[in-house]
Design an enzyme around this catalytic site. Structure first.
Site, PDB file in Angstrom:
ATOM      1  N   CYS A  26       0.830  -1.212   0.000  1.00  0.00           N
ATOM      2  CA  CYS A  26       0.000   0.000   0.000  1.00  0.00           C
ATOM      3  C   CYS A  26       0.866   1.265   0.000  1.00  0.00           C
ATOM      4  O   CYS A  26       1.532   1.561   0.991  1.00  0.00           O
ATOM      5  CB  CYS A  26      -0.913  -0.029   1.226  1.00  0.00           C
ATOM      6  SG  CYS A  26      -1.815   1.494   1.540  1.00  0.00           S
ATOM      7  N   CYS A  29      -0.027   3.803   2.700  1.00  0.00           N
ATOM      8  CA  CYS A  29       0.423   3.311   4.009  1.00  0.00           C
ATOM      9  C   CYS A  29       1.895   3.633   4.223  1.00  0.00           C
ATOM     10  O   CYS A  29       2.302   4.040   5.315  1.00  0.00           O
ATOM     11  CB  CYS A  29       0.204   1.801   4.121  1.00  0.00           C
ATOM     12  SG  CYS A  29      -1.514   1.275   3.997  1.00  0.00           S
TER      13      CYS A  29
END
Length: 124
Positions: A26, A29
């Protein structure tokens, strides 16, 4: 499991616990991680910070209905108090500071925990 141990600790230590649900793949993230780490350093003794990899800990991810990452869950007294989905670190900071304001500082508290696939809780 290790997450439940951390949650049980949250029941007894009177500090909020923030859980970052993330994935290694991600991009948002990865961009948020340095901010989350800085939040944890700023809140030492006021809150616990936990990271949960959604790909390795699917049971915890499903238990809390996390379907997008990054997701921040905030617990207080062992109960889910707030949830925020998205990578706006300013919004995460607002959630964290709102819940840590007027908290008693506990200087011996471990406040950054990463729960890995082996149910071990290493301190970052």
């Amino acid at each position: 499991n290790a997450f439940d141990v951390a949650l049980n600790t949250n029941l007894t230590n009177r500090m909020p616990m923030f859980v970052d649900f993330y994935a290694d793949w991600c991009g948002p993230c990865k961009r948020l991680y340095p901010h989350y780490e800085a939040f944890a350093k700023d809140q030492v003794g006021k809150a616990m910070f936990v990271k949960v990899n959604i790909d390795r800990l699917e049971g915890i991810t499903q238990r809390y209905g996390v379907s997008s990452v990054p997701t921040l869950l905030a617990f207080h007294g062992g109960r889910l108090a707030k949830q925020y989905v998205g990578d706006n670190h300013a919004d995460w900071w607002r959630v964290i500071t709102t819940m840590t304001t007027r908290q008693e500082v506990l200087p011996d508290a471990t406040n950054v925990i990463k729960i890995d696939e082996n149910a071990h809780i290493p301190v970052l």
